[in-house]
Motif scaffolding. Structure first.
Motif, PDB file in Angstrom:
ATOM      1  N   ALA A   1      -2.796  -6.265   6.940  1.00 29.28           N
ATOM      2  CA  ALA A   1      -1.696  -5.364   6.606  1.00 29.28           C
ATOM      3  C   ALA A   1      -0.815  -5.118   7.822  1.00 29.28           C
ATOM      4  CB  ALA A   1      -2.252  -4.042   6.097  1.00 29.28           C
ATOM      5  N   ASN A   2       0.471  -4.966   7.575  1.00 29.08           N
ATOM      6  CA  ASN A   2       1.425  -4.757   8.657  1.00 29.08           C
ATOM      7  C   ASN A   2       2.406  -3.658   8.274  1.00 29.08           C
ATOM      8  OD1 ASN A   2       2.485  -5.223  11.171  1.00 29.08           O
ATOM      9  ND2 ASN A   2       2.917  -7.375  10.816  1.00 29.08           N
ATOM     10  N   ASP A   3       2.937  -2.977   9.282  1.00 32.60           N
ATOM     11  CA  ASP A   3       3.927  -1.927   9.044  1.00 32.60           C
ATOM     12  C   ASP A   3       5.322  -2.518   9.046  1.00 32.60           C
ATOM     13  OD1 ASP A   3       1.742  -0.301  10.979  1.00 32.60           O
ATOM     14  OD2 ASP A   3       2.460   0.747   9.191  1.00 32.60           O
TER      15      ASP A   3
ATOM     16  N   TYR B   1       0.690  -6.083   2.643  1.00 30.42           N
ATOM     17  CA  TYR B   1      -0.208  -7.211   2.829  1.00 30.42           C
ATOM     18  C   TYR B   1       0.521  -8.487   2.423  1.00 30.42           C
ATOM     19  CZ  TYR B   1      -4.073  -3.863   3.149  1.00 30.42           C
ATOM     20  OH  TYR B   1      -4.913  -2.847   3.524  1.00 30.42           O
TER      21      TYR B   1
ATOM     22  N   ASN C   1       0.851  -1.178   0.000  1.00 33.85           N
ATOM     23  CA  ASN C   1       0.000   0.000   0.000  1.00 33.85           C
ATOM     24  C   ASN C   1       0.892   1.235   0.000  1.00 33.85           C
ATOM     25  OD1 ASN C   1      -2.047   1.927   0.431  1.00 33.85           O
ATOM     26  ND2 ASN C   1      -3.314   0.366   1.379  1.00 33.85           N
TER      27      ASN C   1
ATOM     28  N   LEU D   1       3.348  -0.152   4.221  1.00 34.57           N
ATOM     29  CA  LEU D   1       2.216  -0.939   4.701  1.00 34.57           C
ATOM     30  C   LEU D   1       2.033  -2.074   3.707  1.00 34.57           C
ATOM     31  CD1 LEU D   1      -0.062  -1.026   6.813  1.00 34.57           C
ATOM     32  CD2 LEU D   1      -1.469   0.251   5.200  1.00 34.57           C
TER      33      LEU D   1
ATOM     34  N   HIS E   1       9.439   3.158   4.946  1.00 37.90           N
ATOM     35  CA  HIS E   1       8.338   2.526   5.682  1.00 37.90           C
ATOM     36  C   HIS E   1       7.264   2.109   4.687  1.00 37.90           C
ATOM     37  CE1 HIS E   1       4.263   2.776   7.448  1.00 37.90           C
ATOM     38  NE2 HIS E   1       4.829   2.122   8.438  1.00 37.90           N
TER      39      HIS E   1
END
Length: 120
Positions: free
Chosen positions: A106-108, A100, A32, A98, A96
């Motif tokens: 979703a994770n950072d 999937y 993302n 985001l 950084h």
């Protein structure tokens, strides 16, 4: 396991250019928003530029018209082209994203950072 790896930092004279890369690897379904942040000694980390999955971008005022963020979705890579560099751009630059992964929310993710030093 998903990883972000930055590259392209270094030492450059004022007025010069650098291109940073942020490559994502691992089991990735989609990426993302991706942002480039920087942190100078004694200062808070700030968002420099971001690019969304659709391609829209935004920049902090201090880098507008000098920096350009772009992405190559086929390579899972985001770039930050930095032109007309100034000594005040000196900082560690972090990527950084985001992301999937298959079957997961979703994770950072953060990269390890790359040093940019601009000499006067």
């Amino acid at each position: 396991q998903v990883q972000l790896v930055e590259s392209g930092g270094g030492l450059v004279q004022a007025g010069g250019s650098l291109r940073l890369s942020c490559a994502a690897s691992g089991r990735i379904l989609s990426i993302n928003t991706v942002g480039w942040y920087r942190q100078a000694p004694g200062k808070q980390r700030e968002l420099v530029a971001a690019i969304r999955s659709g391609g829209s971008t935004n920049y902090v005022d201090s880098v507008k018209d000098r920096f350009t963020i772009s992405r190559d979705n086929a390579k899972n890579t985001v770039y930050l082209q930095m032109n007309s560099l100034k000594p005040e751009d000196t900082a560690i630059y972090y990527c950084h994203a985001l992301i999937y992964a298959p079957g997961r929310p979703a994770n950072d993710y953060w990269g390890q950072g790359t040093q940019v030093t601009v000499s006067s």
